[in-house]
Design an enzyme around this catalytic site. Structure first.
Site, mmCIF file in Angstrom:
data_model
loop_
_atom_site.group_PDB
_atom_site.id
_atom_site.type_symbol
_atom_site.label_atom_id
_atom_site.label_comp_id
_atom_site.label_asym_id
_atom_site.label_seq_id
_atom_site.Cartn_x
_atom_site.Cartn_y
_atom_site.Cartn_z
ATOM 1 N N HIS A 133 0.844 -1.203 0.000
ATOM 2 C CA HIS A 133 0.000 0.000 0.000
ATOM 3 C C HIS A 133 0.873 1.245 0.000
ATOM 4 O O HIS A 133 1.898 1.311 0.672
ATOM 5 C CB HIS A 133 -1.034 -0.001 1.129
ATOM 6 C CG HIS A 133 -0.518 0.195 2.519
ATOM 7 N ND1 HIS A 133 -0.355 1.439 3.083
ATOM 8 C CD2 HIS A 133 -0.173 -0.694 3.480
ATOM 9 C CE1 HIS A 133 0.071 1.299 4.332
ATOM 10 N NE2 HIS A 133 0.203 0.017 4.592
ATOM 11 N N ASP A 145 5.797 2.105 7.045
ATOM 12 C CA ASP A 145 4.414 1.654 6.781
ATOM 13 C C ASP A 145 3.731 2.589 5.790
ATOM 14 O O ASP A 145 3.137 3.584 6.198
ATOM 15 C CB ASP A 145 3.644 1.611 8.100
ATOM 16 C CG ASP A 145 2.217 1.103 7.926
ATOM 17 O OD1 ASP A 145 1.899 0.563 6.856
ATOM 18 O OD2 ASP A 145 1.423 1.263 8.874
ATOM 19 N N GLU A 179 -5.313 1.931 2.141
ATOM 20 C CA GLU A 179 -5.222 0.723 2.988
ATOM 21 C C GLU A 179 -5.526 1.094 4.430
ATOM 22 O O GLU A 179 -6.202 0.359 5.146
ATOM 23 C CB GLU A 179 -3.814 0.111 2.883
ATOM 24 C CG GLU A 179 -3.662 -1.241 3.603
ATOM 25 C CD GLU A 179 -3.248 -1.153 5.072
ATOM 26 O OE1 GLU A 179 -3.234 -2.179 5.756
ATOM 27 O OE2 GLU A 179 -2.948 -0.031 5.545
ATOM 28 N N GLU A 180 -5.018 2.260 4.822
ATOM 29 C CA GLU A 180 -5.143 2.675 6.226
ATOM 30 C C GLU A 180 -6.586 3.019 6.593
ATOM 31 O O GLU A 180 -6.906 3.165 7.767
ATOM 32 C CB GLU A 180 -4.203 3.857 6.509
ATOM 33 C CG GLU A 180 -2.712 3.554 6.278
ATOM 34 C CD GLU A 180 -2.095 2.584 7.287
ATOM 35 O OE1 GLU A 180 -2.832 2.059 8.143
ATOM 36 O OE2 GLU A 180 -0.872 2.360 7.210
ATOM 37 N N HIS A 295 2.548 4.183 12.754
ATOM 38 C CA HIS A 295 1.429 5.139 12.655
ATOM 39 C C HIS A 295 1.689 6.457 13.389
ATOM 40 O O HIS A 295 0.750 7.120 13.824
ATOM 41 C CB HIS A 295 0.115 4.491 13.130
ATOM 42 C CG HIS A 295 -0.420 3.509 12.130
ATOM 43 N ND1 HIS A 295 -1.621 2.850 12.281
ATOM 44 C CD2 HIS A 295 0.085 3.081 10.937
ATOM 45 C CE1 HIS A 295 -1.824 2.056 11.239
ATOM 46 N NE2 HIS A 295 -0.807 2.175 10.413
HETATM 47 N N1 TRP Z 1 -0.712 -1.440 7.646
HETATM 48 C C1 TRP Z 1 -0.955 -2.480 8.619
HETATM 49 C C2 TRP Z 1 -1.907 -1.876 9.615
HETATM 50 O O1 TRP Z 1 -1.845 -0.687 9.850
HETATM 51 C C3 TRP Z 1 0.323 -2.895 9.292
HETATM 52 C C4 TRP Z 1 0.194 -4.195 9.955
HETATM 53 C C5 TRP Z 1 -0.047 -4.412 11.245
HETATM 54 C C6 TRP Z 1 0.351 -5.449 9.322
HETATM 55 N N2 TRP Z 1 -0.065 -5.745 11.461
HETATM 56 C C7 TRP Z 1 0.152 -6.389 10.321
HETATM 57 C C8 TRP Z 1 0.626 -5.840 8.031
HETATM 58 C C9 TRP Z 1 0.238 -7.729 10.020
HETATM 59 C C10 TRP Z 1 0.693 -7.188 7.751
HETATM 60 C C11 TRP Z 1 0.501 -8.122 8.733
HETATM 61 O O2 TRP Z 1 -2.744 -2.563 10.168
HETATM 62 ZN ZN ZN Z 2 0.657 -0.854 6.422
#
Ligand code: TRP
Ligand code: ZN
Length: 325
Positions: A133, A145, A179-180, A295
């Site tokens: 993403h 991220d 995605e967020e 985040h």
């Molecule tokens: N972008 C994901 C989120 O904010 C990051 C994340 C957290 C993630 N836990 C994960 C990505 C486990 C893959 C697998 O939730």
């Molecule tokens: Zn992410």
């Protein structure tokens, strides 16, 4: 410098080289994108997978940081930094011979964008797709991220082009928006495919956070065959892996999996705390989050462990070279 200026750069470069010979100066190195029609092509296999230069991946991360800096500190859905990030990635791919398309959607009253890049050739009924993403949260630049996954698959795509790869299977890359906000872009993409088009995707590999500063080496365990490809790679490096457990379905692989597509992926950890046992096997600090800036505004270009970023990017290339053969 944007790759879309390549032709111009080459002209200047050639002129400089000619002048340089007369003057006895060193000619500049110009990395030209190879034409997709090149005759010197390579058949991919696990044995021919390239070592992806981590410096190139870091350079993309530096660009994402600069884009955030110039656009209010983030690259979030609905903010200028998102589209600017997408234009940066698209420019590199177009110059490298990919067929790109931008898919628009609406979420929370703002236009969102997915970028899809196809490498011409290969059996499209057996498409291997890698994705990440491209949006950050509102709170920060989102370099780990998921600038890390976005840059990792971008540099792998550029390596496909550099190698003039002629894979048996079709290769596709995707950068998803929003995605967020709840996997909005990837859901939109999967929903936009007909049942027949979905059936042509034989595997989807997801890379969300692959450069965490207090890193772990986590492999998605959704599909046994895809899990094995990644585990084999890390076994060769003598790096122990664990199954990804930091929230099943928390990233863009979930819509693909829900549609019945085999999924896999890598992860270096988010807000979970590294245990003493994990610090023992991977180094780093026990009792601290894998990514304490998850985040947050401090998810900047310094929030990256170069070693894990390098290994996980090389693992992306290894998996694609193997799966596409
Ligand atoms: N972008 C994901 C989120 O904010 C990051 C994340 C957290 C993630 N836990 C994960 C990505 C486990 C893959 C697998 O939730
Ligand atoms: Zn992410």
């Amino acid at each position: 410098m944007r790759m879309k200026h390549t032709r111009h750069t080459l002209t200047v470069g050639a002129a400089f080289a000619a002048a340089a010979m007369t003057l006895g100066l060193a000619a500049p190195t110009v990395q030209a994108a190879p034409p997709a029609t090149s005759t010197t092509s390579a058949t991919p296999s696990a044995a021919t997978a390239p070592d992806i230069p981590v410096a190139n991946v870091k350079a993309h991360l530096g660009q994402f940081q600069q884009i955030a800096d110039a656009n209010g500190g983030n690259r979030a859905h609905g903010h200028a930094g998102y589209k600017t990030s997408l234009d940066y990635v698209k420019g590199k791919l177009d110059a490298a011979g990919f067929t790109t398309s931008v898919q628009e959607f609406t979420s929370s009253g703002a236009t969102g964008y997915n970028l899809i890049a196809d490498w011409p050739g290969g059996d499209t009924t057996k498409t291997v797709m890698a994705g990440a993403h491209l949006d950050s949260v509102d709170e920060g630049p989102g370099v780990n991220d998921d600038g890390s996954g976005s840059a990792g698959i971008l540099e792998t795509a550029l390596a496909v082009s550099r190698d003039r790869l002629k894979p048996a299977k079709h290769l596709r890359f995707g950068w998803f928006g929003a995605e967020e906000l709840g996997l909005v872009g990837s859901k939109h993409y999967v929903d936009s495919l007909s049942a027949a088009e979905r059936a042509k995707i034989s595997s989807y590999l997801n890379f969300d956070m692959i450069g965490s500063p207090n890193p772990g080496y986590f492999v998605y365990d959704d599909d046994p065959a895809l899990e094995k490809v990644f585990k084999d790679y890390f076994t060769k490096l003598s790096i122990p892996t664990e199954v990804e457990t930091e929230g099943d379905g928390r990233s863009d692989h979930a819509p693909f999996k829900d549609a019945g597509i085999p999924v896999g992926g890598l992860f270096s950890g988010a807000d979970y705390i590294k245990t003493p046992a994990q610090a023992q096997k991977w180094g780093g600090t026990a009792g601290k989050a894998f990514d304490a800036c998850y985040h947050r505004s401090c998810d900047t270009s310094t929030n990256i462990d170069d070693t894990v970023l390098g290994h996980q990017t090389d693992a992306i290339a290894y998996a694609l070279w193997q799966l596409a053969s």
